[in-house]
Design an enzyme around this catalytic site. Structure first.
Site, PDB file in Angstrom:
ATOM      1  N   CYS A  68      -4.588  16.497  24.094  1.00 45.26           N
ATOM      2  CA  CYS A  68      -5.501  17.655  24.117  1.00 45.26           C
ATOM      3  C   CYS A  68      -5.347  18.403  25.438  1.00 45.26           C
ATOM      4  O   CYS A  68      -5.735  17.897  26.486  1.00 45.26           O
ATOM      5  CB  CYS A  68      -6.927  17.128  23.917  1.00 45.26           C
ATOM      6  N   CYS A  71      -8.410  19.087  27.504  1.00 44.17           N
ATOM      7  CA  CYS A  71      -8.897  17.846  28.119  1.00 44.17           C
ATOM      8  C   CYS A  71      -8.178  17.583  29.434  1.00 44.17           C
ATOM      9  O   CYS A  71      -8.781  17.152  30.420  1.00 44.17           O
ATOM     10  CB  CYS A  71      -8.674  16.649  27.197  1.00 44.17           C
TER      11      CYS A  71
END
Ligand SMILES: [Zn+2]
Length: 147
Positions: A68, A71
């Site tokens: 991600c 993230c």
């Protein structure tokens, strides 16, 4: 299940109970100061519950995954929050690939996903990239509610 933390002075591993992660202590071997945790702790499901249920200060949880991109972008903000809020909050990272059951309990459908808990209860939950100022505001307002 305590958190294992190395002493910055003698290097020996200290076992710190979940409820003392935001407290200053002493190394059990050389008595040097063991400061409050100032970095995000990567936790498994057991340690997650242990800390969330026993922490006397607000807990910020970063639900993330290695694939991600937002993230990855959030990681330095999460680390900065842990440093700035040391002694006043505890910051946890949960890898949603490894511990999907924890993410499932919080209905985490998109990541990054941030949850602030106090006394085992969710105070704030929000998905999407935010900066450390926002994370710190969540933690401070959670602490203010409990005071
Ligand atoms: Zn020591």
């Amino acid at each position: 299940m305590p958190v294992i933390r190395p002493c910055s002075h003698c290097g020996k591993q200290n076992r710190v109970p979940a409820k003392f992660l935001a407290s200053s202590g002493r190394c059990g071997f050389c008595k040097y100061l063991l400061p409050p945790v100032a970095e995000p702790l990567a936790v498994d499901d057991q340690l997650f519950d242990e800390i969330v249920q026993n922490s006397p200060v607000p807990v910020l949880v970063d639900f993330w995954a290695g694939w991600c991109r937002p993230c990855v972008a959030a990681a330095p903000e999460v680390a900065r929050t842990a440093a700035n809020m040391a002694g006043r909050a505890v910051v946890l990272k949960v890898d949603t690939e490894k511990y999907p059951q924890v993410a499932g309990r919080f209905q985490v459908s998109s990541i990054p996903n941030f949850v602030v808990l106090l006394g085992g209860r969710t105070v704030t939950q929000q998905a999407g990239l935010v900066d450390h100022n926002q994370m710190e505001r969540w933690l401070k307002s959670a602490a203010a509610v409990s005071a």
